[in-house]
Design an enzyme around this catalytic site. Structure first.
Site, mmCIF file in Angstrom:
data_model
loop_
_atom_site.group_PDB
_atom_site.id
_atom_site.type_symbol
_atom_site.label_atom_id
_atom_site.label_comp_id
_atom_site.label_asym_id
_atom_site.label_seq_id
_atom_site.Cartn_x
_atom_site.Cartn_y
_atom_site.Cartn_z
ATOM 1 N N ASP A 362 90.421 115.074 136.106
ATOM 2 C CA ASP A 362 90.428 113.620 136.185
ATOM 3 C C ASP A 362 91.607 113.191 137.042
ATOM 4 O O ASP A 362 92.373 114.021 137.532
ATOM 5 C CB ASP A 362 90.475 112.984 134.792
ATOM 6 N N ASP A 524 89.415 115.415 124.282
ATOM 7 C CA ASP A 524 90.622 116.153 124.648
ATOM 8 C C ASP A 524 91.828 115.488 124.022
ATOM 9 O O ASP A 524 91.817 114.291 123.733
ATOM 10 C CB ASP A 524 90.798 116.195 126.165
ATOM 11 N N CYS A 637 100.037 132.450 107.901
ATOM 12 C CA CYS A 637 99.257 132.327 109.134
ATOM 13 C C CYS A 637 99.095 133.685 109.802
ATOM 14 O O CYS A 637 100.054 134.452 109.932
ATOM 15 C CB CYS A 637 99.947 131.348 110.102
ATOM 16 N N CYS A 642 102.758 133.510 114.951
ATOM 17 C CA CYS A 642 103.461 133.561 113.667
ATOM 18 C C CYS A 642 103.728 134.999 113.243
ATOM 19 O O CYS A 642 104.788 135.311 112.685
ATOM 20 C CB CYS A 642 102.660 132.834 112.591
#
Length: 682
Positions: A362, A524, A637, A642
């Protein structure tokens, strides 16, 4: 098996006894002092269910006692700002403490000390139907979501402003009760929830009790019908107001029931929602050094960041998004080396992105928002998308937001300009597609200022022949307004192949599920990424859905950053060597805590000592840091980041930690999107 019912209500300021020496907040802060003070008030001691005399409590107990007298079983719990979570039989003495006078931060802190959420979580496991009759401040004392099983239902009698706090999880429902209901039913606003809950119980008693309760489990929205049907009976209470039934229109507005924050009725479900939702990640040179040394805080000085540093999808092993969004403004402002490489390699190879992940382009309208006209021509943009090998290209737009929206002449000019440029974009694309070999798919973008203007713009582009349209200018809008705009557009979506993109909008999954039903097939946002280093409270996103504040340990440098500024301004009270010592001690304390070699209190003390000399908000940070370190979410996680860097992922310090944390956040958000995609497939 009987349906088990739990009711959670709030304490009230009005109590059966109100002696001059009643308990105050300070008494509850010290257990020994509390015990001593309660002994002084022993003559006033009584069960909690009998102590409170506020209108909600009295109305509620009237219905509960009548229900029990007829053989019904129901358990009552009370959220007390003084005592924490009480059962109605707990013995208490008079006190004067309320959440209604506390700010959100104080509510959260004190409720945690009282273990309100933990005790409530233990109790709800025992019940099938859980009703909450809490005002907004008392709702804030509970950290939602509570874990409830699929067979359970949590029904909140709450003000409409509380919906967003509640409706982010399944099995949670809201019966909106406010001034409109209080006025119509001639009952005070403070007590209306208790009165209406009692009316529901009375309806159940007039019918088959167990069948009615099972019906609520399977169709919780029937709680509204139960109450309204009960109110239509000419009870003694109802003689206080007009006996005539509400008009159909008025009745439909009363006691609105919600299982979703943004419900989509069947007639508004868009034809194209059979397409899986796609998440595009805006790209803005988001790279990190893969070999960064976190112990020494050093990178290889001889590396070329453009070539040697890596993107999120390289660290994770696969993209944590469905595609990239690249704005022309970022390409125009790039280094010469980057622009040359982009032209030589093309978009996918430059970003080292697998070919089956599309790249959308864009113009980056926010970069030229203050200019009278966009700085690009349609011919220029078409060639730009073609030469760099974009998969999707968006027409030129001019934002209609803020002051530009309030000025009617400017608003109309930008609105028409955006439409005319979309018309020119598609016309020139079709005329040159074969001769120039365009391979990107054209997307027409629209602007607007209300649901009608957006609908008209979308209809115009559909009439031109666009099968992919984007809505611009909504990134900073409230979800409520976007919802109204999409409801206006969804009926005109022409077919199942039509696509619609939301620029800059990525909200929670419950909201995005509704937006998808209304025709949004792609969207987005860089918000999950940027939250890693912007503000407090949302820097680290846990897989549980909870957000945390990252621990601020800025680099102590003589050449840059806060320490240099403090020394240069003469506001720092220490020599540089002392800043450096405190910085290193804070980092070492964190690592020792992570390895189990240091107690939580000692680690926080070392962090806050550095915090204090930097002028950070020590009192607020202490509570937020304690929450993070107590719960250790990074250990739960399984993402590569992580697992590789451990506790460093929650340290607010430099690009290589902060951006990695952003990459982790994007991974968490995309994991939620993948769950949404599974729902779509089903």
């Amino acid at each position: 098996m009987k349906t088990r019912i739990m009711v959670v209500t709030s304490c009230t300021g009005e109590k059966k006894y109100k002696p001059e020496n009643q308990l105050v907040f300070e008494d509850f802060q010290d257990k020994n002092r509390l015990k001593q003070r309660e002994a002084e008030l022993i003559d006033y001691r009584m069960p909690a269910g009998e102590m409170y005399t506020g209108s909600q409590h009295l109305a509620l107990m009237s219905g509960i006692n009548e229900y029990r007298q007829n053989g019904g079983e129901i358990d009552l719990f009370i959220v007390s700002a003084g005592y924490g979570l009480l059962s109605e039989n707990d013995q208490i003495v008079p006190y004067e403490v309320t959440f209604n006078t506390m700010d959100p931060s104080s509510i959260k802190k004190w409720a945690r000390q009282q273990l309100i959420t933990q005790h409530l979580q233990e109790k709800v496991k025992e019940y099938d139907l859980i009703f909450f009759l809490l005002g907004d401040r008392y709702l804030q004392s509970i950290e939602l979501p509570l874990e409830i099983e699929p067979h359970q239902r949590a029904i909140f009698f709450a003000g409409g402003s509380s919906k967003a706090r509640i409706l982010n999880w399944d099995q949670y429902h809201v019966l909106a009760i406010g001034e409109q209901e209080a006025k119509r039913f001639r009952f005070g606003l403070i007590g209306i929830k208790g009165f209406l809950f009692s009316q529901m119980l009375r309806y159940i008693e007039l019918h088959d009790r167990e069948a009615s309760l099972n019906e609520l489990l399977n169709a919780p929205e029937n709680v509204r019908e139960y109450i309204l049907n009960s109110l239509n009976k000419k009870t003694k209470q109802l003689e206080l107001f007009d006996e005539s039934k509400p008009t159909t229109e008025e009745g439909n507005q009363l006691l609105q029931f919600y299982s979703e924050l943004y419900p989509v009725p069947p007639e508004l479900i868009a034809k194209n929602c059979i397409a899986a939702p796609m998440f595009f990640m805006p790209e803005n040179d988001d790279r990190v050094d893969p070999h960064y040394d976190f112990m020494s805080d050093m990178s290889d000085k001889n590396r070329n960041p453009l070539i040697n540093d890596v993107y999120s999808h390289e660290l994770h092993g696969s993209p944590q998004y469905d595609g990239l969004l690249v704005s022309k403004v970022n390409i125009d402002g790039a280094t010469q080396q980057k622009r040359v490489l982009l032209k030589e390699l093309g978009m996918h190879d430059f970003y080292r992105l697998p070919k089956d992940y599309p790249i959308m382009g864009d113009c980056g309208a926010f970069s030229y928002i203050s200019q009278e006209m966009p700085p690009y021509t349609t011919e220029e943009i078409l060639e730009y998308y073609h030469e760099l090998g974009f998969d999707y290209g968006v027409s030129i737009d001019h934002l209609v937001v803020g002051a530009f929206q309030r000025d009617e002449s400017i608003r109309n000019q930008r609105y028409e300009l955006t439409l005319s440029m979309a018309e020119e974009f598609l016309k020139l694309y079709n005329e040159n597609k074969e001769t120039k070999g365009y391979k990107f798919h054209p997307i027409g973008i629209v602007q607007g200022w209300d649901p009608g203007s957006f609908r008209n713009a979308v209809q115009h582009l559909i009439n031109l022949g666009y099968d992919y349209i984007a809505l611009g200018g909504l990134a900073r809008e409230q979800s409520d307004r976007i919802y109204e705009i999409l409801k206006e557009i969804s009926p005109i979506i022409p077919n199942t192949n039509f696509r619609m993109h939301l620029f800059g909008v990525a909200r929670d999954m419950r909201t995005m599920r509704s937006f998808h039903k209304l025709g949004v097939t792609s969207f987005d946002s860089s918000s999950p990424l940027r939250r890693a280093w912007l503000g407090t409270g949302h820097n680290y996103h846990a897989i549980t859905g909870k957000h945390y504040t990252a621990i601020r340990i800025p680099e102590a440098k003589e050449t840059a950053g806060r320490v240099k500024k403090l020394i240069a301004e003469g506001t720092g009270s220490l020599e540089f060597a002392e800043y450096k010592r405190l910085e290193q001690e804070a980092l070492q304390a964190l690592r020792k805590f992570s390895r189990g070699e240091l107690q939580l209190s000692e680690a926080i003390s070392a962090i806050l000592e550095y915090d204090m000399i930097l002028g950070e908000n020590r009192e607020v940070h202490e509570d937020l840091y304690r929450e993070l370190l107590e719960e250790r979410p990074w250990e739960q996680c399984q993402c590569p980041i992580c697992k590789e860097i451990g506790i460093d992922v929650v340290v607010f310090r430099g690009n290589n930690r902060n951006r990695r944390r952003g990459f982790h956040n994007t991974h968490v958000y995309y994991s939620q999107i993948k769950e949404l995609k599974k729902e779509w497939k089903q």
